[in-house]
Each structure stands twice: as structure tokens, then as C-alpha cells.
Design a protein around this motif. Sequence first.
Motif, mmCIF file in Angstrom:
data_model
loop_
_atom_site.group_PDB
_atom_site.id
_atom_site.type_symbol
_atom_site.label_atom_id
_atom_site.label_comp_id
_atom_site.label_asym_id
_atom_site.label_seq_id
_atom_site.Cartn_x
_atom_site.Cartn_y
_atom_site.Cartn_z
ATOM 1 N N GLN A 16 0.828 -1.211 0.000
ATOM 2 C CA GLN A 16 0.000 0.000 0.000
ATOM 3 C C GLN A 16 0.866 1.266 0.000
ATOM 4 O O GLN A 16 0.550 2.249 -0.676
ATOM 5 C CB GLN A 16 -0.965 -0.008 1.194
ATOM 6 N N SER A 17 1.959 1.222 0.725
ATOM 7 C CA SER A 17 2.883 2.355 0.739
ATOM 8 C C SER A 17 3.534 2.535 -0.629
ATOM 9 O O SER A 17 3.717 3.660 -1.100
ATOM 10 C CB SER A 17 3.939 2.143 1.823
ATOM 11 N N ALA A 18 3.871 1.419 -1.268
ATOM 12 C CA ALA A 18 4.457 1.482 -2.617
ATOM 13 C C ALA A 18 3.493 2.158 -3.580
ATOM 14 O O ALA A 18 3.896 3.006 -4.395
ATOM 15 C CB ALA A 18 4.812 0.079 -3.097
ATOM 16 N N LEU A 33 9.855 -0.631 -2.422
ATOM 17 C CA LEU A 33 8.809 -1.327 -1.674
ATOM 18 C C LEU A 33 8.167 -2.454 -2.488
ATOM 19 O O LEU A 33 7.862 -3.519 -1.938
ATOM 20 C CB LEU A 33 7.755 -0.329 -1.193
ATOM 21 N N TYR A 34 7.981 -2.240 -3.775
ATOM 22 C CA TYR A 34 7.472 -3.339 -4.607
ATOM 23 C C TYR A 34 8.448 -4.511 -4.573
ATOM 24 O O TYR A 34 8.052 -5.669 -4.518
ATOM 25 C CB TYR A 34 7.256 -2.897 -6.055
ATOM 26 N N ARG A 35 9.738 -4.215 -4.586
ATOM 27 C CA ARG A 35 10.740 -5.280 -4.541
ATOM 28 C C ARG A 35 10.711 -6.030 -3.205
ATOM 29 O O ARG A 35 10.947 -7.233 -3.162
ATOM 30 C CB ARG A 35 12.134 -4.728 -4.834
ATOM 31 N N VAL A 36 10.430 -5.320 -2.115
ATOM 32 C CA VAL A 36 10.284 -5.973 -0.806
ATOM 33 C C VAL A 36 9.157 -7.004 -0.884
ATOM 34 O O VAL A 36 9.301 -8.147 -0.436
ATOM 35 C CB VAL A 36 10.010 -4.933 0.305
ATOM 36 N N VAL A 37 8.032 -6.603 -1.462
ATOM 37 C CA VAL A 37 6.891 -7.517 -1.599
ATOM 38 C C VAL A 37 7.284 -8.713 -2.473
ATOM 39 O O VAL A 37 7.002 -9.863 -2.139
ATOM 40 C CB VAL A 37 5.669 -6.785 -2.185
#
Length: 115
Positions: A16-18, A33-37
Amino acid sequence: MSEPAATEIDLNAAFQSAIAHHQAGRLSQAEMLYRVVLQAMPNHPDANHNLGVIAMQLGQLDQALPLLHTALVNHLGHGRFWLSYIDALLRANRADEARQWLEQGQRGGLAGPEV
């Protein structure tokens, strides 16, 4: 709260933050952040799609295509994923592949003014 549930909540918060960063034009923060997911859930369709869109925005079609393809094959029912992948193929001068994917999508019900 158990560890898996906390991790799921953390991943949802990261996703959601991404999206918020992406919508605000803060592409490097959104990408991180997308990469973290994706580290935790490599086939997450929306994270793959959105990261692919960022790569397209940055003119990095070699990076965008596999991300958009992963998003599409993991969620064939999402018309936006079809259109993004076909658009990326066209931008990469791969019109024959784009045509094949478009025809496959249309056979599966892909329709509308964008198509």
C-alpha cells in the motif's frame, strides 16, 4: 499475533505504501517497496505489474517485460495486465508477439475501447 500473520500485514502495508509513492511520483521509493513484496511473494501480480509499469516509465523495457509477463500469467483475468504487457511489447518493437497476445486475450474476452 503469529509471525506469518504479522508478515502478511507488513507486506500489505509495504504494498500500500508502494502504491502511494508510485501515485505521488516517488518512483525510487515505490520500486524499493514493490521489490520488498516480490522478495517474499515473487508471483504477486499487482507488485509485478506496478514495478513493470515503473520500468516502462523509466524506459527500461528489458526489465518491464518479464515483470509484466509474470503479472499477466498469474492473473489472466485482469484486462489492465493484458494491455500493459501488449503495450510494452509494442514499445519494444515486438509487434508479432503483441499481436499474438492480443489475439489470445480477445479469445479470452479481452474487449473495450483500449483494445
